[in-house]
Design a protein around this motif. Structure first.
Motif, PDB file in Angstrom:
ATOM      1  N   ALA A  62     -91.296  66.334 -34.355  1.00 35.93           N
ATOM      2  CA  ALA A  62     -91.389  65.577 -35.724  1.00 35.93           C
ATOM      3  C   ALA A  62     -91.180  64.094 -35.895  1.00 35.93           C
ATOM      4  CB  ALA A  62     -89.665  66.449 -35.848  1.00 35.93           C
ATOM      5  N   GLU A  63     -91.173  63.614 -34.890  1.00 37.93           N
ATOM      6  CA  GLU A  63     -90.953  62.504 -34.868  1.00 37.93           C
ATOM      7  C   GLU A  63     -92.418  61.626 -34.920  1.00 37.93           C
ATOM      8  OE1 GLU A  63     -90.428  58.452 -31.381  1.00 37.93           O
ATOM      9  OE2 GLU A  63     -89.012  60.071 -31.394  1.00 37.93           O
ATOM     10  N   MET A  64     -93.085  61.605 -34.061  1.00 38.83           N
ATOM     11  CA  MET A  64     -93.984  61.721 -33.569  1.00 38.83           C
ATOM     12  C   MET A  64     -95.732  61.905 -35.057  1.00 38.83           C
ATOM     13  SD  MET A  64     -95.980  59.700 -31.661  1.00 38.83           S
ATOM     14  CE  MET A  64     -97.508  59.328 -31.637  1.00 38.83           C
ATOM     15  N   THR A  78     -84.440  73.575 -38.170  1.00 35.63           N
ATOM     16  CA  THR A  78     -85.074  71.149 -37.961  1.00 35.63           C
ATOM     17  C   THR A  78     -86.341  72.011 -38.039  1.00 35.63           C
ATOM     18  OG1 THR A  78     -83.783  70.953 -35.632  1.00 35.63           O
ATOM     19  CG2 THR A  78     -86.316  69.800 -35.931  1.00 35.63           C
ATOM     20  N   ILE A  79     -87.157  72.908 -37.257  1.00 36.02           N
ATOM     21  CA  ILE A  79     -88.719  72.914 -37.852  1.00 36.02           C
ATOM     22  C   ILE A  79     -88.573  73.640 -38.918  1.00 36.02           C
ATOM     23  CG2 ILE A  79     -91.003  74.923 -37.366  1.00 36.02           C
ATOM     24  CD1 ILE A  79     -89.909  75.338 -34.290  1.00 36.02           C
ATOM     25  N   GLU A  80     -88.241  74.404 -39.972  1.00 37.30           N
ATOM     26  CA  GLU A  80     -88.126  75.096 -41.401  1.00 37.30           C
ATOM     27  C   GLU A  80     -88.989  73.895 -42.247  1.00 37.30           C
ATOM     28  OE1 GLU A  80     -86.684  78.904 -44.001  1.00 37.30           O
ATOM     29  OE2 GLU A  80     -85.513  77.974 -42.249  1.00 37.30           O
ATOM     30  N   PRO A  81     -88.407  73.060 -42.740  1.00 35.89           N
ATOM     31  CA  PRO A  81     -88.155  72.274 -43.662  1.00 35.89           C
ATOM     32  C   PRO A  81     -89.660  71.368 -43.611  1.00 35.89           C
ATOM     33  CG  PRO A  81     -86.671  71.224 -42.452  1.00 35.89           C
ATOM     34  CD  PRO A  81     -87.051  72.662 -42.193  1.00 35.89           C
ATOM     35  N   TYR A  82     -90.072  70.916 -41.760  1.00 37.46           N
ATOM     36  CA  TYR A  82     -91.140  70.605 -41.740  1.00 37.46           C
ATOM     37  C   TYR A  82     -92.785  71.462 -42.308  1.00 37.46           C
ATOM     38  CZ  TYR A  82     -88.975  66.536 -39.635  1.00 37.46           C
ATOM     39  OH  TYR A  82     -88.087  65.973 -39.099  1.00 37.46           O
ATOM     40  N   LEU A  83     -92.504  72.663 -41.747  1.00 39.22           N
ATOM     41  CA  LEU A  83     -93.141  73.752 -42.145  1.00 39.22           C
ATOM     42  C   LEU A  83     -93.527  73.798 -43.619  1.00 39.22           C
ATOM     43  CD1 LEU A  83     -93.598  76.520 -38.957  1.00 39.22           C
ATOM     44  CD2 LEU A  83     -94.861  74.531 -39.472  1.00 39.22           C
ATOM     45  N   LYS A  84     -92.676  74.186 -44.231  1.00 39.99           N
ATOM     46  CA  LYS A  84     -92.623  74.732 -45.621  1.00 39.99           C
ATOM     47  C   LYS A  84     -92.810  73.600 -46.497  1.00 39.99           C
ATOM     48  CE  LYS A  84     -89.380  78.013 -45.939  1.00 39.99           C
ATOM     49  NZ  LYS A  84     -88.115  78.307 -46.983  1.00 39.99           N
TER      50      LYS A  84
END
Length: 438
Positions: free
Chosen positions: A279-281, A327-333
């Motif tokens: 997420a950071e990178m 954590t993951i869901e907002p990045y994928l959406k």
């Protein structure tokens, strides 16, 4: 002429809208996936007269076909749309090779361990999804995954760097002296998934072994950065520092499979570490990108697909390690929406570009198999998080295996491939003798 200019601006604004995608509507998601998948299959050689089944048109690499079929398979698992199931099965079975090990004659001399692993992971995906089993006279999905695993166990090279897989299989290929994170990360994930599916401790032991070696040699760092690789020429003392999205994803999802199978706090912490580092990178304003080449617009033909695999592996992680989903869901959406918006190019108006964060996600003028694959993976990752749980032998997985797969010379006698050293042959026989029954 003012009215004409206004109309032209209006038409142009409509053309750059990209693919309509409502992530709260299953029909909208499936419609978007159909458009992207159709675009991807424009590059499929197997649908053309005289074209090779299971292969995409040059300059596509052989491994990319295995990766593309995995995307179509995950689309089926996530949405139930079976439009491409027959095409996927045909491609998977056509490319297995004479020894049913995903070493087909046309590509075996140029094939790397990572290439073979992509197809092995595809076979594993078929087993985990209870994909229609091949006819009884064909090798089964689990058997194919085991064949890849067995051959890569043999190639584990302790002669340099205290272990690890080389990038390339044959000595005359460029990259044979390179031990990299994609080959070892893919092998790690394959072992983890085989362990979860079968419950066989041998696979878990190998997953531990590969992971521990990756840390010891410096491919995986304490902060969960995953560096590209090291050379056997200096016994892995120097390192290539480049970080690619999919390398992180291989280790992330492998850790999630192991956490799901074992409940271990160790694997839980490692899974979280890889998620946080990715997420950071690899995200800009929650949109995935490839820092190593995308900003400079230097990504080559296959590198445009890498970030899509990170999306795939993050979806696996959210499914198998639910504590990561928040954590993951907002990045994928956010990434899925950006990818769909960037699919606004070409003569059809839905060709996908590469730089999804660029210019509010409109088409960047780039196109190709990699771009289509990445967009497919990015969009399907969202519904995949809610797909039915992946099967194992314990909960109804129907695919059957063979612990000696990939090592048969003919139907009655056992013989390892000719490139395997004697010490590896003896080790494998000793290793598997107690485990011949799954």
């Amino acid at each position: 002429m003012l009215w004409f200019k206004t109309l032209l601006i209006l038409l142009l604004s409509l053309l750059v809208q990209g693919i309509e995608l409502n992530l709260n509507n299953s029909e909208s998601i499936d419609s978007a996936l159909s458009l992207v998948a159709d675009g991807m299959l424009n590059y499929y050689a197997g649908k053309n007269y005289g074209g090779t089944i299971g292969m995409f048109v040059p300059p596509a690499y052989w491994w990319e076909a295995g990766a593309a079929f995995n995307g179509l398979l995950n689309r089926y698992l996530a949405t139930g749309n079976d439009t491409y199931n027959m095409l996927t099965m045909q491609g998977m079975l056509h490319q297995i090779g004479d020894n049913s090990d995903y070493m087909p004659a046309n590509y075996s001399t140029s094939e790397g361990n990572d290439d073979q692993a992509f197809w092995g992971l595809l076979a594993m995906s078929a087993a985990e999804s209870n994909f229609t089993n091949p006819p009884p006279d064909e090798p089964q999905w689990l058997e194919l995954a085991q064949a890849v695993f067995n051959q890569q166990v043999y190639r584990w090279d302790t002669g340099t760097c205290n272990g690890g897989l080389r990038w390339q299989i044959t000595q005359f290929n460029h990259g044979y002296t390179y031990k990299n994170s994609v080959s070892n990360g893919a092998f790690f994930q394959l072992a983890a998934r085989l362990g979860r599916y079968t419950g066989n401790q041998t696979f878990f032991e190998w997953a531990d072994k590969v992971y521990n070696w990756s840390v010891a040699v410096g491919l995986v760092l304490d902060d969960y950065s995953v560096l590209d690789g090291k050379s056997t020429k200096d016994n892995c003392s120097a390192i290539e520092l480049t970080q690619w999205t999919y390398n992180s994803g291989f280790y992330m999802a492998g850790s999630a499979f192991l956490y799901n199978a074992t409940g271990s706090e160790v694997w839980k912490n490692r899974t979280s570490g890889f998620v946080d580092k990715a997420a950071e990178m690899f995200f800009y304003e929650y949109i995935v990108y490839e820092p190593a080449c995308e900003v400079s617009a230097t990504c080559n033909y296959d590198q445009t697909s890498f970030k899509g695999f990170l999306c795939r592996f993050m979806a696996y992680t959210a499914m198998l390690a639910p504590f990561t989903r928040e954590t993951i869901e907002p990045y994928l959406k956010t990434t899925a929406r950006a990818a769909a918006t960037a699919c606004s190019g070409g003569y059809d108006g839905v060709t996908c570009g590469n730089q999804w964060w660029w210019n509010n996600g409109t088409w960047d003028g780039l196109y190709g198999l990699g771009e289509q694959m990445s967009a497919l993976e990015a969009i399907v990752a969202v519904p995949f998080m809610d797909a039915a749980p992946l099967y194992t032998h314990a909960n109804g997985g129907s695919s059957t295996g063979d612990n000696m797969a990939g090592l048969y010379d003919d139907e009655t006698s056992w013989a390892p491939p000719s490139y395997l050293p004697l010490n590896s042959i003896l080790l494998l026989v000793l290793f598997w003798m107690p485990m011949l029954v799954i």
